[in-house]
Scaffold this active site. Sequence first.
Site, PDB file in Angstrom:
ATOM      1  N   THR A  28       0.908  -1.065  -0.019  1.00 53.59           N
ATOM      2  CA  THR A  28      -0.084  -0.051  -0.059  1.00 53.59           C
ATOM      3  C   THR A  28       0.894   1.354  -0.147  1.00 53.59           C
ATOM      4  O   THR A  28       1.617   1.176   0.701  1.00 53.59           O
ATOM      5  CB  THR A  28      -0.961  -0.214   1.207  1.00 53.59           C
ATOM      6  OG1 THR A  28      -1.635  -1.127   1.225  1.00 53.59           O
ATOM      7  CG2 THR A  28      -2.001   1.287   1.119  1.00 53.59           C
ATOM      8  N   LYS A 140       4.545  -8.943   3.373  1.00 52.52           N
ATOM      9  CA  LYS A 140       2.952  -8.650   3.463  1.00 52.52           C
ATOM     10  C   LYS A 140       2.196  -9.410   2.746  1.00 52.52           C
ATOM     11  O   LYS A 140       1.898  -9.001   1.325  1.00 52.52           O
ATOM     12  CB  LYS A 140       2.878  -7.196   3.215  1.00 52.52           C
ATOM     13  CG  LYS A 140       1.755  -6.347   3.728  1.00 52.52           C
ATOM     14  CD  LYS A 140       1.860  -4.976   3.629  1.00 52.52           C
ATOM     15  CE  LYS A 140       0.819  -4.184   4.335  1.00 52.52           C
ATOM     16  NZ  LYS A 140       0.688  -2.833   4.405  1.00 52.52           N
ATOM     17  N   GLU A 173       4.970  -5.292  16.666  1.00 53.96           N
ATOM     18  CA  GLU A 173       4.317  -4.377  15.628  1.00 53.96           C
ATOM     19  C   GLU A 173       3.267  -3.723  16.148  1.00 53.96           C
ATOM     20  O   GLU A 173       2.640  -4.334  17.141  1.00 53.96           O
ATOM     21  CB  GLU A 173       4.333  -4.610  14.285  1.00 53.96           C
ATOM     22  CG  GLU A 173       3.402  -5.897  14.064  1.00 53.96           C
ATOM     23  CD  GLU A 173       3.317  -6.800  12.632  1.00 53.96           C
ATOM     24  OE1 GLU A 173       4.084  -6.108  11.924  1.00 53.96           O
ATOM     25  OE2 GLU A 173       2.383  -7.559  12.551  1.00 53.96           O
TER      26      GLU A 173
END
Length: 269
Positions: A28, A140, A173
Amino acid sequence: MFLINGREQGTLVANDRATQFGDGCFTTARIVDGNVCFLSAHLQRLDDACKKLLIPFDKWSELQDEMQMLAVGHTRGVLKVIISRGSGGRGYSGANCHSPTRILSTSAFPTHYACWQNDGIVLAVSPVRLGRNPMLAGIKHLNRLEQVLIRSHLEQTDADEALVLDSEGWVTECCAANVFWRKDDVVYTPRLDQAGVNGIMRQFCMRMLAQSPFKIVDVYAREEDVMQADEMVVCNALMPVVPVRACGDRMLSSRLLFDFLAPLCEHPN
């Protein structure tokens, strides 16, 4: 707008492995003034993920052209790119998948990030733990059920983001961001060789910090270690960097690290 394999359309075949198995990867990106920020880094991220997932994607020139084309005309926006193994056959085997699927879409830029940068955010420690898997750590991929559960629990609190630990209790995270914390002039970020996503902005921040008066260290750390920080920031390719004003019961007011990173991350090219 959606672009699938170079055609403007919004329908994906039902047997594409993105929907069947989450068999793919994505990135993204932030659009600023008609340009894709960190374009080469996003392409490299997808390439690395495809190689790890053994997806034989080779249309990198076409993909780059499509990313740049979709960015044109947007002052600020979001560009998402998905690559799946494609469709064909049944079951887990991808032997009959000969043509990977590329899916591009654009959307409006999140307006709340400006408020987050100004006011800072609150982190809540998530009860959802990330599974450890060194084969998938860092990339990802399309299997995001852990993040969906983290977000669902987060939405039951008043916090803005979640501090996420792995199944052995190591800080890893946030739900949709990486995390850094500072103690004196040493900046720490979690090691991501067992779980988590090695974000584009995380990589950029680490490079910038390596050239700064700060010392940057990636570590295995417990929740109690993070709670001793003088300052915390979170980052992703869209935010791009946001200060943390509270994490659990720990209140944070320093912005030394944020003030160093923010201008570098806002105009990286």
